[in-house]
Design an enzyme around this catalytic site. Sequence first.
Site, short mmCIF file in Angstrom:
data_model
loop_
_atom_site.label_atom_id
_atom_site.label_comp_id
_atom_site.label_asym_id
_atom_site.label_seq_id
_atom_site.Cartn_x
_atom_site.Cartn_y
_atom_site.Cartn_z
N HIS A 17 0.83 -1.29 0.03
CA HIS A 17 0.15 -0.12 -0.05
C HIS A 17 1.13 1.19 0.13
CE1 HIS A 17 -3.09 -2.48 2.07
NE2 HIS A 17 -3.58 -2.34 1.04
N LYS A 41 -16.60 -7.50 4.94
CA LYS A 41 -15.49 -8.23 5.37
C LYS A 41 -15.63 -8.12 6.89
CE LYS A 41 -12.10 -7.55 1.63
NZ LYS A 41 -10.63 -7.04 1.37
N ARG A 90 -1.96 -5.82 -8.43
CA ARG A 90 -1.00 -6.69 -8.26
C ARG A 90 -0.61 -8.05 -9.20
NH1 ARG A 90 -3.13 -7.83 -2.40
NH2 ARG A 90 -4.80 -7.22 -3.72
N SER A 128 -2.63 -7.75 2.70
CA SER A 128 -2.95 -7.81 3.93
C SER A 128 -3.35 -9.13 4.70
CB SER A 128 -4.23 -6.76 4.25
OG SER A 128 -3.83 -5.64 3.93
P1 ADP Z 1 -10.08 -3.67 -0.40
O1 ADP Z 1 -10.57 -4.53 0.71
O2 ADP Z 1 -10.51 -2.59 -0.96
O3 ADP Z 1 -9.40 -4.74 -1.59
P2 ADP Z 1 -7.23 -3.59 0.39
O4 ADP Z 1 -6.77 -2.82 1.84
O5 ADP Z 1 -6.97 -4.99 0.40
O6 ADP Z 1 -8.87 -3.10 0.39
O7 ADP Z 1 -6.67 -2.81 -0.86
C1 ADP Z 1 -6.93 -1.48 -1.22
C2 ADP Z 1 -6.32 -1.30 -2.66
O8 ADP Z 1 -4.75 -1.48 -2.58
C3 ADP Z 1 -6.64 -2.42 -3.64
O9 ADP Z 1 -6.92 -1.77 -4.95
C4 ADP Z 1 -5.66 -3.23 -3.84
O10 ADP Z 1 -5.52 -4.21 -4.83
C5 ADP Z 1 -4.23 -2.63 -3.46
N1 ADP Z 1 -3.29 -3.15 -3.03
C6 ADP Z 1 -3.40 -4.07 -1.91
N2 ADP Z 1 -2.14 -4.58 -1.46
C7 ADP Z 1 -1.34 -4.12 -2.75
C8 ADP Z 1 0.25 -4.42 -2.91
N3 ADP Z 1 0.77 -5.36 -2.28
N4 ADP Z 1 0.37 -3.83 -4.13
C9 ADP Z 1 -0.35 -2.97 -4.80
N5 ADP Z 1 -1.61 -2.74 -4.46
C10 ADP Z 1 -2.11 -3.21 -3.34
#
Ligand code: ADP
Length: 159
Positions: A17, A41, A90, A128
């Site tokens: 992130h 979630k 990703r 995450s």
């Molecule tokens: P959500 O539940 O909305 O997917 P996340 O916190 O999991 O929330 O992710 C928020 C955004 O960040 C999403 O677009 C996800 O694809 C992106 N994201 C999460 N981890 C990574 C990473 N390692 N690299 C790039 N983007 C990421």
Amino acid sequence: MKTVIYPGTFDPITKGHSDIIERALRLFDYVIVAVAKNASKTPCFSQETRIELAQQVLAPLPNVKVCAFNGLLIDFAKQHNVRMVLRGLRVVSDFEYELQLTNANRRLLPDIETVFLTPAERYAFTSSSLVREIATYGGDTTQFVDPIVAEALKTVRKE
Ligand code: ADP
């Protein structure tokens, strides 16, 4: 001022992130990290804790603000008078869900635009949920998250 909203659950914020946010700061003047309550979630950390962790981790970055976000993204965008949204891509498996989300948001608010950025290769497999899984069994998460988050994750250990 070119501002972008980066919405997500951030449960917890990872180095992936942060990498995306740093890249976005090259394209935008200001990034609003919108930490969703996320009723669909069951997050591991409360929204307050997810916000606090993100604030602490992102404190060194200029022009980044962390906000709570409940409800529809388009309403949050309207409230802040911002029409740009940032999401991370990703791997190919992210694509279908992201496309669906983007198109739904565009149906609801036609002038909203979503920008996708890819992280550094080393974070392409960081999520995450992976980090939570490692922490649950007492593994070392420091490769994937800031030390502040790694410390917080120690509390989620099972047994
Ligand atoms: P959500 O539940 O909305 O997917 P996340 O916190 O999991 O929330 O992710 C928020 C955004 O960040 C999403 O677009 C996800 O694809 C992106 N994201 C999460 N981890 C990574 C990473 N390692 N690299 C790039 N983007 C990421």
